[in-house]
Design an enzyme around this catalytic site. Structure first.
Site, short mmCIF file in Angstrom:
data_model
loop_
_atom_site.label_atom_id
_atom_site.label_comp_id
_atom_site.label_asym_id
_atom_site.label_seq_id
_atom_site.Cartn_x
_atom_site.Cartn_y
_atom_site.Cartn_z
N HIS A 14 0.86 -1.20 0.00
CA HIS A 14 0.00 0.00 0.00
C HIS A 14 0.89 1.24 0.00
O HIS A 14 1.50 1.57 1.02
CB HIS A 14 -0.90 0.02 1.24
N ARG A 18 1.84 9.29 -5.94
CA ARG A 18 1.43 10.58 -6.51
C ARG A 18 1.72 10.60 -8.01
O ARG A 18 1.77 9.57 -8.66
CB ARG A 18 2.10 11.75 -5.78
N LYS A 100 -9.66 -0.74 -5.53
CA LYS A 100 -9.65 -0.02 -4.26
C LYS A 100 -11.01 0.61 -3.99
O LYS A 100 -11.57 1.32 -4.83
CB LYS A 100 -8.58 1.07 -4.28
N ASP A 248 1.52 2.77 3.47
CA ASP A 248 0.63 3.93 3.27
C ASP A 248 1.45 5.22 3.24
O ASP A 248 0.99 6.27 3.70
CB ASP A 248 -0.45 4.00 4.34
N HIS A 252 3.11 14.81 0.93
CA HIS A 252 2.51 16.09 0.58
C HIS A 252 3.59 17.16 0.67
O HIS A 252 4.50 17.06 1.51
CB HIS A 252 1.38 16.47 1.55
#
Length: 343
Positions: A14, A18, A100, A248, A252
């Protein structure tokens, strides 16, 4: 000579890579130690067709460092209008590895997600028939449900009934965060597994407020109470094949994290395996790290384990405050294990 541990090369089940400039900045950190990765489809626009998934895979491979052996495993973003035929075509052609399920508005770029599970009954039946795994962000989004309870409520309101209706559907309950999720997965006999992130093993909800508001510890699902963290550590280090690695990692820009309405996501890819190794060492379970990181995931997906190895050594590694302009998980800390060759 430093203490060492050599394991089958791991995979990340997972990750958020981006796109465009951010993809170029982060993909090398995942490819550095993971041979394969399940790539999340929540781009703008989301990856909802076979052609979009194929194009995204090509962009990922183009962004990888030359000579790196890395295979992105693509996923389809389910919506209320997903086409079962398109999903089956993508799965049979080897473009999609899984699909997903994002409940609408549950996390970053999930506005186009599923509003009601009844809307995708035909899709789930088709996936069940062809053996295509369903990956679930398991949280409700009802305004009346406390954000810390959304995962536990999702199990009771949706996951149990979904699995009753589709008993042969392979389901991955992604990035679990609660004792309830651990118990639910642990009580299931087949067709259900869960991924666990390094940050949910390392921090609890107090960490977000230690010395002030720590925006770099804000993720979805949010970190929970200490008892939940401890339950996750027990599950991850137990050797139970229903639990496996999924970082995960969700980068950002700093401007998106350090603002009045910050983005959810922790960028842990640069030192993910080192972070997991610290947890397994603390729990005296290094003998189970290979299963969690390298064997359980492929077995659940019906894929072969990787045929090469990586080596961790007990040598301290200092995590920088910034990695390629992004704040990494463990920024400014020292981790006791490092991956060879070190960065």
């Amino acid at each position: 000579m430093a203490e060492q541990l050599t394991i089958t090369a791991p995979d990340d089940w997972h990750v958020h890579l981006r796109d465009e400039e951010m993809l170029e900045r982060v993909v090398a950190y995942t490819a550095r130690c993971f041979r394969r990765a399940i790539v999340m489809p929540n781009l703008r626009p989301p990856v909802t067709t076979v052609d979009a998934a194929r194009s995204y895979r090509d962009r990922i491979l183009s962004a990888c460092p030359e000579g790196v052996a890395f295979t992105p495993l693509m996923t389809a973003y389910l919506t209320d209008n997903s086409d079962p035929d398109d999903l089956e075509r993508g799965f049979q052609e080897g473009v999609y590895t899984a699909a997903k399920l994002y409940p609408a508005n549950a996390t970053t770029n999930s506005a186009a997600g599923v509003t009601d599970l009844d809307q995708i009954g035909r899709v789930l039946s088709r996936m069940e028939a062809i053996g295509m795994p369903l990956l679930i962000h398991g949280e409700v989004t009802d305004a009346d449900v406390d954000v810390f309870d959304r995962e536990a409520v999702f199990i009771e309101r949706h996951l149990k009934s979904l699995r009753t209706r589709h008993p042969e559907l392979k389901v991955v309950f992604e990035h679990i965060t609660t004792e309830q999720a651990v118990d639910y997965v642990g009580s299931s006999d087949r067709n259900l597994a869960a991924t666990i992130t390094p940050h949910h093993l390392q921090i609890n909800r107090n960490s977000m407020f230690l010395g002030g508001l720590r925006s770099d510890f804000y993720c979805l699902p949010v970190v929970k109470r200490e008892r939940h963290r401890l339950a996750l550590r027990r599950a991850a280090t137990s050797g139970d094949p229903r639990f496996f690695l999924g970082t995960d990692s969700a980068p950002h820009p700093r401007a998106g994290k350090e603002t009045s309405c910050g983005c959810a996501g922790i960028f842990n890819a640069p030192f993910a395996l080192e972070s997991y190794a610290q947890v397994f060492a603390e729990e005296e379970a290094m003998h189970h790290l290979e299963g969690f990181a390298s064997l359980h995931g492929p077995a659940f997906y019906g894929l072969p384990a990787n045929n090469d190895t990586v080596t961790l050594e007990k040598v301290a590694v200092d995590v920088p405050e910034l990695v390629n302009g992004l704040v990494p998980f463990h920024a400014g800390e020292t981790l006791p294990w490092r991956l060879q060759p070190c960065m």
